[in-house]
Design a protein around this motif. Structure first.
Motif, PDB file in Angstrom:
ATOM      1  N   ILE A 163      50.576  37.967 108.027  1.00 29.20           N
ATOM      2  CA  ILE A 163      50.298  37.529 106.656  1.00 29.20           C
ATOM      3  C   ILE A 163      51.411  37.978 105.706  1.00 29.20           C
ATOM      4  O   ILE A 163      51.209  38.089 104.497  1.00 29.20           O
ATOM      5  CB  ILE A 163      48.928  38.028 106.154  1.00 29.20           C
ATOM      6  CG1 ILE A 163      48.885  39.567 106.080  1.00 29.20           C
ATOM      7  CG2 ILE A 163      47.801  37.492 107.026  1.00 29.20           C
ATOM      8  CD1 ILE A 163      47.677  40.099 105.288  1.00 29.20           C
ATOM      9  N   GLY A 164      52.585  38.223 106.271  1.00 30.15           N
ATOM     10  CA  GLY A 164      53.714  38.629 105.450  1.00 30.15           C
ATOM     11  C   GLY A 164      53.618  40.095 105.042  1.00 30.15           C
ATOM     12  O   GLY A 164      52.972  40.903 105.696  1.00 30.15           O
ATOM     13  N   LYS A 165      54.252  40.417 103.933  1.00 29.12           N
ATOM     14  CA  LYS A 165      54.214  41.782 103.412  1.00 29.12           C
ATOM     15  C   LYS A 165      52.907  42.008 102.681  1.00 29.12           C
ATOM     16  O   LYS A 165      52.504  41.200 101.835  1.00 29.12           O
ATOM     17  CB  LYS A 165      55.388  42.020 102.457  1.00 29.12           C
ATOM     18  CG  LYS A 165      55.444  43.438 101.900  1.00 29.12           C
ATOM     19  CD  LYS A 165      56.568  43.604 100.891  1.00 29.12           C
ATOM     20  CE  LYS A 165      56.669  45.060 100.423  1.00 29.12           C
ATOM     21  NZ  LYS A 165      55.444  45.526  99.739  1.00 29.12           N
ATOM     22  N   VAL A 166      52.219  43.103 103.015  1.00 34.96           N
ATOM     23  CA  VAL A 166      50.966  43.425 102.340  1.00 34.96           C
ATOM     24  C   VAL A 166      51.242  43.749 100.874  1.00 34.96           C
ATOM     25  O   VAL A 166      52.121  44.562 100.555  1.00 34.96           O
ATOM     26  CB  VAL A 166      50.258  44.608 103.029  1.00 34.96           C
ATOM     27  CG1 VAL A 166      49.080  45.110 102.195  1.00 34.96           C
ATOM     28  CG2 VAL A 166      49.786  44.201 104.418  1.00 34.96           C
ATOM     29  N   THR A 167      50.478  43.102  99.985  1.00 33.36           N
ATOM     30  CA  THR A 167      50.661  43.322  98.551  1.00 33.36           C
ATOM     31  C   THR A 167      49.469  44.006  97.894  1.00 33.36           C
ATOM     32  O   THR A 167      49.644  44.776  96.950  1.00 33.36           O
ATOM     33  CB  THR A 167      50.913  41.983  97.842  1.00 33.36           C
ATOM     34  OG1 THR A 167      49.803  41.095  98.098  1.00 33.36           O
ATOM     35  CG2 THR A 167      52.209  41.337  98.339  1.00 33.36           C
ATOM     36  N   SER A 244      49.572  52.589  97.495  1.00 36.79           N
ATOM     37  CA  SER A 244      50.108  53.028  98.777  1.00 36.79           C
ATOM     38  C   SER A 244      51.594  53.329  98.647  1.00 36.79           C
ATOM     39  O   SER A 244      52.245  52.936  97.674  1.00 36.79           O
ATOM     40  CB  SER A 244      49.887  51.954  99.845  1.00 36.79           C
ATOM     41  OG  SER A 244      48.503  51.771 100.084  1.00 36.79           O
ATOM     42  N   ALA A 245      52.116  54.004  99.650  1.00 37.98           N
ATOM     43  CA  ALA A 245      53.512  54.431  99.609  1.00 37.98           C
ATOM     44  C   ALA A 245      54.479  53.254  99.527  1.00 37.98           C
ATOM     45  O   ALA A 245      55.576  53.384  98.974  1.00 37.98           O
ATOM     46  CB  ALA A 245      53.826  55.289 100.831  1.00 37.98           C
ATOM     47  N   ASP A 246      54.089  52.087 100.070  1.00 40.60           N
ATOM     48  CA  ASP A 246      54.979  50.923 100.060  1.00 40.60           C
ATOM     49  C   ASP A 246      54.858  50.088  98.789  1.00 40.60           C
ATOM     50  O   ASP A 246      55.483  49.032  98.679  1.00 40.60           O
ATOM     51  CB  ASP A 246      54.724  50.046 101.284  1.00 40.60           C
ATOM     52  CG  ASP A 246      53.318  49.447 101.309  1.00 40.60           C
ATOM     53  OD1 ASP A 246      52.517  49.731 100.386  1.00 40.60           O
ATOM     54  OD2 ASP A 246      53.006  48.709 102.270  1.00 40.60           O
ATOM     55  N   GLY A 247      54.045  50.562  97.833  1.00 46.65           N
ATOM     56  CA  GLY A 247      53.900  49.840  96.577  1.00 46.65           C
ATOM     57  C   GLY A 247      52.700  48.923  96.518  1.00 46.65           C
ATOM     58  O   GLY A 247      52.330  48.446  95.430  1.00 46.65           O
ATOM     59  N   SER A 248      52.082  48.626  97.634  1.00 49.06           N
ATOM     60  CA  SER A 248      50.856  47.831  97.599  1.00 49.06           C
ATOM     61  C   SER A 248      49.748  48.637  96.924  1.00 49.06           C
ATOM     62  O   SER A 248      49.821  49.861  96.846  1.00 49.06           O
ATOM     63  CB  SER A 248      50.438  47.419  99.012  1.00 49.06           C
ATOM     64  OG  SER A 248      50.168  48.551  99.816  1.00 49.06           O
ATOM     65  N   HIS A 249      48.736  47.944  96.420  1.00 51.41           N
ATOM     66  CA  HIS A 249      47.691  48.644  95.677  1.00 51.41           C
ATOM     67  C   HIS A 249      46.354  47.952  95.907  1.00 51.41           C
ATOM     68  O   HIS A 249      46.293  46.806  96.386  1.00 51.41           O
ATOM     69  CB  HIS A 249      48.031  48.699  94.191  1.00 51.41           C
ATOM     70  CG  HIS A 249      48.516  47.387  93.621  1.00 51.41           C
ATOM     71  ND1 HIS A 249      47.657  46.397  93.196  1.00 51.41           N
ATOM     72  CD2 HIS A 249      49.781  46.904  93.447  1.00 51.41           C
ATOM     73  CE1 HIS A 249      48.358  45.363  92.760  1.00 51.41           C
ATOM     74  NE2 HIS A 249      49.656  45.644  92.906  1.00 51.41           N
ATOM     75  N   GLY A 250      45.283  48.657  95.562  1.00 45.73           N
ATOM     76  CA  GLY A 250      43.967  48.097  95.836  1.00 45.73           C
ATOM     77  C   GLY A 250      42.878  48.639  94.942  1.00 45.73           C
ATOM     78  O   GLY A 250      43.075  49.595  94.184  1.00 45.73           O
ATOM     79  N   ILE A 251      41.725  47.991  95.044  1.00 44.33           N
ATOM     80  CA  ILE A 251      40.526  48.383  94.309  1.00 44.33           C
ATOM     81  C   ILE A 251      39.436  48.701  95.332  1.00 44.33           C
ATOM     82  O   ILE A 251      39.188  47.900  96.247  1.00 44.33           O
ATOM     83  CB  ILE A 251      40.046  47.255  93.375  1.00 44.33           C
ATOM     84  CG1 ILE A 251      41.127  46.924  92.346  1.00 44.33           C
ATOM     85  CG2 ILE A 251      38.742  47.643  92.688  1.00 44.33           C
ATOM     86  CD1 ILE A 251      40.809  45.694  91.520  1.00 44.33           C
ATOM     87  N   ILE A 252      38.832  49.862  95.186  1.00 45.54           N
ATOM     88  CA  ILE A 252      37.842  50.311  96.165  1.00 45.54           C
ATOM     89  C   ILE A 252      36.537  50.657  95.454  1.00 45.54           C
ATOM     90  O   ILE A 252      36.518  51.485  94.537  1.00 45.54           O
ATOM     91  CB  ILE A 252      38.362  51.525  96.957  1.00 45.54           C
ATOM     92  CG1 ILE A 252      39.640  51.140  97.720  1.00 45.54           C
ATOM     93  CG2 ILE A 252      37.296  52.040  97.925  1.00 45.54           C
ATOM     94  CD1 ILE A 252      40.300  52.291  98.456  1.00 45.54           C
ATOM     95  N   GLU A 253      35.460  50.020  95.892  1.00 43.56           N
ATOM     96  CA  GLU A 253      34.115  50.302  95.382  1.00 43.56           C
ATOM     97  C   GLU A 253      33.275  50.827  96.534  1.00 43.56           C
ATOM     98  O   GLU A 253      33.141  50.160  97.567  1.00 43.56           O
ATOM     99  CB  GLU A 253      33.461  49.033  94.812  1.00 43.56           C
ATOM    100  CG  GLU A 253      32.002  49.212  94.435  1.00 43.56           C
ATOM    101  CD  GLU A 253      31.300  47.907  94.061  1.00 43.56           C
ATOM    102  OE1 GLU A 253      30.169  47.967  93.563  1.00 43.56           O
ATOM    103  OE2 GLU A 253      31.896  46.821  94.285  1.00 43.56           O
TER     104      GLU A 253
END
Length: 378
Positions: A163-167, A244-253
């Protein structure tokens, strides 16, 4: 090689409903259940009877409990025919029991979380590394989601660049815990004497899964925690943004405080990971085994961009991969393999401590950023 002589320390719900079936499924060639310990004689005796039936033993495993000094835990740990113990006890008891078992020369598999908080976890890991690891003893943390084949399949899909680079990523874990739930009625959960309550006990599963799935470790967190249902103190809900260290980010509930069952049933729980060329959706579902029977599976749905010969986006494809939910069997099998000299590194106490650190950070952040890596520096 002869089966490894083992004892179960703890005779509660998870020992009966997860560990015993897993030991049974793995068969008698890997381990031999010699004894069971519980603080009460009644629960230990019932577990021993269940084990005799499940494992088809001629005699029930020996029973040990706190009510009689002649059959207490110290007596069990003195047995030379028991090489390893599986610790399935309340969270705050586990570190002291792990130390006691290691001091008796036993290999240890202890249930998650590794400790009630980061400080006590670091101290326990230091004791193991300096005193017991040099003696050849194995200590692993039983975090079944860390070894679930479904999460490892998802990790391989992301690592392949499918899926390419994780964003970015999104996690939703919504649980309804009723007052008559068998999990809630466990006394040590009803009045928790550790941070986070169900969030620590159950929330570490989700963080362990992310630790396996994501191609880059989470390094920063900002979140809020709250108590929304009065019977689930001290907190039942976390909402956090992470990087994350590679710059990807997320939302966690993560919440155990749904007010009604439908809030959990209709939440569409799961983990989604988005990349530059598609996205992956991972969720636990009911599936079929090889014989057509029902079993729990982790379903991974892969959506990928379709491009023509000019590289133009012309649609998407969908692929579904299913893996059986068998984490407890996997953690036991890998633990026994480590004792026999084949250690794959999974179930490491330091890895499990990172999961505790994440929950602790989310509980204490109050909107301020927390450096997750600094929390686990010894």
């Amino acid at each position: 090689m002869a089966p490894i002589g083992i004892a179960i320390l703890g005779a509660g719900i998870f020992a009966k409903e997860a560990h015993l079936p897993a030991i049974t499924a793995l068969g008698s060639s890997l381990s031999s259940l010699k004894a069971v310990y519980s603080r009460s004689e009644g629960s230990a005796s019932q577990f021993a009877k269940d084990a005799q039936q499940s494992l088809k033993l001629a005699d029930a495993p020996n029973v040990y409990h706190d009510g009689d000094d002649s059959v207490n835990l110290d007596v069990l740990l003195a047995r030379s025919d028991i090489q390893a113990v599986i610790v399935v006890l309340p969270i705050t008891l586990q570190p002291s029991i792990v130390r006691k078992a290691l001091a008796a020369g036993k290999h240890v598999l202890s249930e998650k979380p590794v400790a009630p908080d980061v400080a006590s976890g670091l101290a326990l890991i230091k004791d193991f590394d300096t005193t017991y690891k040099p003696k050849g003893l194995i200590w692993r943390v039983a975090e079944n989601w860390e070894v679930e084949p479904g999460f490892h399949s998802a990790a391989k899909i992301l690592a392949s660049g499918a899926i390419g680079k994780v964003t970015s990523f999104n996690v939703r874990v919504v649980n309804y815990v009723a007052k008559d739930s068998k999990w809630y009625k466990t006394p040590w959960r009803t009045v928790p004497d550790y941070q986070g309550g169900f969030l620590l006990d159950g929330g570490v599963h989700t963080i362990a899964a992310l630790r396996v799935i994501l191609p880059s470790p989470m390094v920063s967190l900002s979140g809020f925690a709250s108590l929304n249902m009065e019977h689930l103190p001290p907190h039942d809900t976390i909402n956090a943004t992470v990087k994350s260290a590679d710059g990807s980010h997320g939302i966690i509930e993560i919440t155990f405080g749904a007010p009604v069952p439908s809030r959990s049933q209709l939440a569409n729980n799961g983990i989604s990971v988005t990349g530059t060329e598609g996205w992956v959706w991972i969720k636990q579902e009911k599936g079929k085994d090889a014989n057509g029977g029902e079993q729990q599976v982790f379903r991974i749905t892969i959506h990928k961009v379709t491009r023509n010969e000019k590289g133009e986006d012309v649609g998407e494809t969908e692929e579904v991969v299913e893996e059986p939910a068998c984490g407890v069997e996997q953690e036991l099998k890998r633990f026994f393999a480590a004792i026999s000299g084949s250690d794959d590194g999974l179930g490491s106490p330091l890895g499990a401590l990172k999961d505790v650190a994440w929950i602790q950070a989310a509980l204490n952040s109050n909107g301020l950023p927390v450096d997750l890596q600094k929390l686990v520096v010894e």
